[in-house]
Each structure stands twice: as C-alpha cells, then as structure tokens.
Design a protein around this motif. Structure first.
Motif, PDB file in Angstrom:
ATOM      1  N   PHE A  74       0.852  -1.180   0.000  1.00  0.00           N
ATOM      2  CA  PHE A  74       0.000   0.000   0.000  1.00  0.00           C
ATOM      3  C   PHE A  74       0.893   1.237   0.000  1.00  0.00           C
ATOM      4  N   ASP A  75       0.611   2.168  -0.921  1.00  0.00           N
ATOM      5  CA  ASP A  75       1.402   3.388  -1.055  1.00  0.00           C
ATOM      6  C   ASP A  75       0.955   4.410  -0.019  1.00  0.00           C
ATOM      7  N   VAL A  76       1.899   4.824   0.828  1.00  0.00           N
ATOM      8  CA  VAL A  76       1.640   5.880   1.810  1.00  0.00           C
ATOM      9  C   VAL A  76       2.815   6.848   1.763  1.00  0.00           C
ATOM     10  N   GLU A  77       2.524   8.122   1.849  1.00  0.00           N
ATOM     11  CA  GLU A  77       3.595   9.117   1.755  1.00  0.00           C
ATOM     12  C   GLU A  77       4.469   9.123   3.002  1.00  0.00           C
ATOM     13  N   ASP A  78       3.860   8.954   4.170  1.00  0.00           N
ATOM     14  CA  ASP A  78       4.588   8.998   5.437  1.00  0.00           C
ATOM     15  C   ASP A  78       4.428   7.662   6.161  1.00  0.00           C
ATOM     16  N   VAL A  79       5.384   6.767   5.968  1.00  0.00           N
ATOM     17  CA  VAL A  79       5.311   5.415   6.534  1.00  0.00           C
ATOM     18  C   VAL A  79       5.275   5.459   8.060  1.00  0.00           C
TER      19      VAL A  79
ATOM     20  N   ALA B 121      15.315   2.323   2.044  1.00  0.00           N
ATOM     21  CA  ALA B 121      15.938   1.742   0.855  1.00  0.00           C
ATOM     22  C   ALA B 121      15.827   2.720  -0.303  1.00  0.00           C
ATOM     23  N   ASP B 122      16.955   3.136  -0.853  1.00  0.00           N
ATOM     24  CA  ASP B 122      16.998   3.952  -2.068  1.00  0.00           C
ATOM     25  C   ASP B 122      16.047   5.148  -2.055  1.00  0.00           C
ATOM     26  N   GLY B 123      16.015   5.883  -0.951  1.00  0.00           N
ATOM     27  CA  GLY B 123      15.229   7.107  -0.892  1.00  0.00           C
ATOM     28  C   GLY B 123      13.788   6.943  -0.454  1.00  0.00           C
ATOM     29  N   TYR B 124      13.382   5.768  -0.085  1.00  0.00           N
ATOM     30  CA  TYR B 124      12.018   5.565   0.407  1.00  0.00           C
ATOM     31  C   TYR B 124      12.072   4.664   1.626  1.00  0.00           C
ATOM     32  N   SER B 125      10.932   4.533   2.302  1.00  0.00           N
ATOM     33  CA  SER B 125      10.870   3.655   3.467  1.00  0.00           C
ATOM     34  C   SER B 125       9.680   2.710   3.332  1.00  0.00           C
TER      35      SER B 125
ATOM     36  N   SER C   6       2.589  -4.744   3.211  1.00  0.00           N
ATOM     37  CA  SER C   6       3.607  -3.723   3.415  1.00  0.00           C
ATOM     38  C   SER C   6       3.013  -2.354   3.127  1.00  0.00           C
ATOM     39  N   VAL C   7       3.532  -1.335   3.830  1.00  0.00           N
ATOM     40  CA  VAL C   7       3.263   0.049   3.458  1.00  0.00           C
ATOM     41  C   VAL C   7       4.600   0.626   2.999  1.00  0.00           C
ATOM     42  N   SER C   8       4.553   1.416   1.923  1.00  0.00           N
ATOM     43  CA  SER C   8       5.780   1.892   1.316  1.00  0.00           C
ATOM     44  C   SER C   8       5.603   3.298   0.756  1.00  0.00           C
ATOM     45  N   SER C   9       6.656   4.099   0.888  1.00  0.00           N
ATOM     46  CA  SER C   9       6.633   5.447   0.305  1.00  0.00           C
ATOM     47  C   SER C   9       7.325   5.490  -1.055  1.00  0.00           C
ATOM     48  N   ARG C  10       7.654   4.336  -1.627  1.00  0.00           N
ATOM     49  CA  ARG C  10       8.372   4.264  -2.913  1.00  0.00           C
ATOM     50  C   ARG C  10       7.647   5.042  -4.020  1.00  0.00           C
TER      51      ARG C  10
END
Length: 121
Positions: free
Chosen positions: A70-75, A95-99, A112-116
């Motif tokens: 799931f895409d979230v801006e602020d993990v 990881a590589d600029g996101y969490s 998973s929640v991710s800011s990628r």
C-alpha cells in the motif's frame, strides 16, 4: 495494448477477519452480492480492489508468495496510526530514498506500506 491490474484475490478461511482488517486499517469498503461467496473490498481512491475467496480444503493460508503493498507518503505516521488502531508493523526500513514496513493480515498474508511511489525520479 495495456491491461491494468484491477483486482487481487486472497484465498482465506477467515473471510470476516480479513475483510475487517483491510476495511479498518486501509480504508476499503466491503461489497457483498446476494448469492456470491466472494467478498469484494472496494479500494479507496483509484486503487485495485481485493477479492476475498473462501479457501478450499488442503490449502494453507499465507502459503502463496504474494505481498500486498500500500502506497503511503509517510510510513512512520501511517504505522503509528495503525498501532493506535491495533495493528503492529515490524521495523521501518529505508531503501533507495524511500521507506517501508511489513506486517501480516489475519490469514498470514504479507502486507507492506511503502513510500516508494512518492520518490521523485
């Protein structure tokens, strides 16, 4: 020609618990059609829907190699809100600029929640 992903099926013996999990923690709305054994969870916004399908005998929950992300801006903020609502995530990873952070649903599926999706490319 393109074919965007529309739905994901989760096979489970715990339809009610899994439906409640995704509605409570990720904002899905439940749709049940008369006579249909599948529960459709309608995604908030324009995301893909989840179909909950009763699992047949002999299958084990959480056995399939799939993870729902799931895409979230602020993990960190999302995980804190989830914790306040009774959902614990594992440690937040960078990881590589996101969490991102991982958990399991009631049927033992990886979530998973991710800011990628919000990384400037």
């Amino acid at each position: 020609m393109t074919a965007p992903l529309g739905r994901i099926i989760i096979y489970t013996k715990r339809l009610e618990q899994v439906a409640a999990f995704y509605c409570k923690h990720f904002g899905f709305k439940e749709l049940r059609l008369t006579g249909d054994r599948i529960v459709e969870l309608i995604a908030p916004g324009s995301g893909g829907n989840i179909l909950l399908h009763p699992m047949g005998a002999g299958r084990k929950e959480g056995q399939t190699l799939v993870k729902l992300i799931f895409d979230v801006e602020d993990v960190e903020a999302f995980c804190q809100t989830a914790k306040n609502n009774g959902l614990e995530f594992e440690s937040i990873h960078s990881a590589d600029g996101y969490s991102f952070a991982n958990t399991k649903d009631p049927a033992n599926n990886s979530v998973s929640v991710s800011s990628r999706a919000f990384v400037k490319r």
